[in-house]
Write an enzyme that holds these catalytic residues in place. Sequence first.
Site, PDB file in Angstrom:
ATOM      1  N   GLY A 139       0.808  -1.206   0.000  1.00 26.78           N
ATOM      2  CA  GLY A 139       0.000   0.000   0.000  1.00 26.78           C
ATOM      3  C   GLY A 139       0.843   1.258   0.000  1.00 26.78           C
ATOM      4  O   GLY A 139       1.700   1.431   0.875  1.00 26.78           O
ATOM      5  N   PHE A 199      -1.082   6.956   2.743  1.00 27.18           N
ATOM      6  CA  PHE A 199      -0.435   7.732   3.797  1.00 27.18           C
ATOM      7  C   PHE A 199       0.348   6.844   4.765  1.00 27.18           C
ATOM      8  O   PHE A 199       1.485   7.147   5.114  1.00 27.18           O
ATOM      9  CB  PHE A 199      -1.485   8.540   4.573  1.00 27.18           C
ATOM     10  CG  PHE A 199      -2.074   9.664   3.783  1.00 27.18           C
ATOM     11  CD1 PHE A 199      -1.339  10.805   3.507  1.00 27.18           C
ATOM     12  CD2 PHE A 199      -3.378   9.584   3.317  1.00 27.18           C
ATOM     13  CE1 PHE A 199      -1.891  11.847   2.779  1.00 27.18           C
ATOM     14  CE2 PHE A 199      -3.940  10.624   2.590  1.00 27.18           C
ATOM     15  CZ  PHE A 199      -3.191  11.759   2.320  1.00 27.18           C
ATOM     16  N   GLY A 200      -0.261   5.737   5.217  1.00 33.24           N
ATOM     17  CA  GLY A 200       0.406   4.872   6.176  1.00 33.24           C
ATOM     18  C   GLY A 200       1.623   4.186   5.594  1.00 33.24           C
ATOM     19  O   GLY A 200       2.686   4.129   6.224  1.00 33.24           O
ATOM     20  N   GLU A 251     -18.940  17.631   2.048  1.00 33.74           N
ATOM     21  CA  GLU A 251     -18.102  18.398   1.122  1.00 33.74           C
ATOM     22  C   GLU A 251     -18.576  18.237  -0.321  1.00 33.74           C
ATOM     23  O   GLU A 251     -18.607  19.206  -1.090  1.00 33.74           O
ATOM     24  CB  GLU A 251     -16.643  17.964   1.287  1.00 33.74           C
ATOM     25  CG  GLU A 251     -16.060  18.413   2.624  1.00 33.74           C
ATOM     26  CD  GLU A 251     -14.708  17.800   2.946  1.00 33.74           C
ATOM     27  OE1 GLU A 251     -13.960  18.394   3.737  1.00 33.74           O
ATOM     28  OE2 GLU A 251     -14.404  16.719   2.403  1.00 33.74           O
TER      29      GLU A 251
END
Length: 448
Positions: free
Chosen positions: A34, A37-38, A194
Amino acid sequence: MSTTPTVWRSHSGAAAGRVPLPAATGLHRVVIVGGGFGGLEAARGLSGAPVSICLVDQRNHHIFQPLLYQVATASLATSEIAWPIRAILRNRPEITTLLATVVGIDAEAHEVKLDGGQTVPYDTLVLATGARHAYFGHDDWEPVAPGLKTIEDATTVRRRILLAFERAEREADPARRRALLTFVVVGAGPTGVELAGTIAELARDTLPRDFRNIDTQEARVLLIEAGPRVLAGYPDDLSDYARRSLEALGVEVELGRAVSACSDEGVVYGERTLPAKTIIWAAGVMASPAAEWLGAPADRAGRLLVEPDLTVPGHPDIFAVGDTAMVAGPDGKPVPGIAPAAKQGGRYVAAVIKARLGGAKAPPPFRYRHQGSLAQIGKHRAVIDFGWIKLRGALAWWIWGIAHIYFLISVRTRLAVAISWLWIHARNQRAARLITQGGDEDRDQARR
């Protein structure tokens, strides 16, 4: 916490079907699944460690997901929120990036299985595989109500929104025109709020002068939420402000009504049937199948139940971060599936791996530090909850924009996004209003 001792295994010798990786004699092999972000934060945190890293992702780019809805609503271009993973990691010679889809994990053999029958060996595995859409047992709704997790999702949603106006421009039947100019967003979390606010601004401020046969300001935007309020994770006063702000933009907020059907013709919610040609799903997420790969315990959303050091129970050499893991916060509630939480998890895992390799004391159990929740509703409208202070209105909107620009990866994209937002602010024009045709299914939709 697992009491199983950590054993650093060394696997040697080539095996059929293994991906040929650069030789890394004597180095500990870390595989990160992956590039979100992580995963990227774990890779960054391992800089300088005696490791060889292989990062695997099924796409070649990292996405700044908090702004994905702005691509979907024609405010930003895809290149302004996505970057090639190889370019991000080009200065890290110890990292090999693979474009591949993980289909399983052989924990006993310490191998990650890829599509095509290949495998990648590991000594330590970091699962940062993110999440996918959850339709609560109605996966057949996905073709007519796409979610928003990838660049492909965002361009699909943008295409459907813009095509709806184009088709309405040439539609003579009033009922069909009304359906074409009805936009439904299901789910009133940050993404749903949003999306609904920006679609309303697009119809009200950006498009009116572009069309001759329709008045785009007559478009209906509905935000449907099964719960009793919007932004359920925010304090009541901020939630109420968000609802009132949406209504001031012309969004119809429907609370306490769950969607019971979605089709090409519209939605059914509560006891109502609403003809609508554009439906966007923002109601729920499901973790990737990482728990299935390992046969490990998971929560109802499919997130791996992890130990306090973010390792998978019974597998001290496998970590899970971000949306892949269910981690309890200081208040006992699950850590939210947001970018800061994933980044904190990635940094923590890197620190644990470094400590293990250096023979140092392990860091204390992972503790999530909430830095605040931010949501934009429309121009000059946003809410921020820092815990110790709550903000709303224009000041919150400016802070929201500055914070998002700050966390973008490159100077070029920061400037590009800042200029795009200033142009929208000054002229109400969105430059990314491009209809890029997809596959046969999208062309069929365009003709309906």
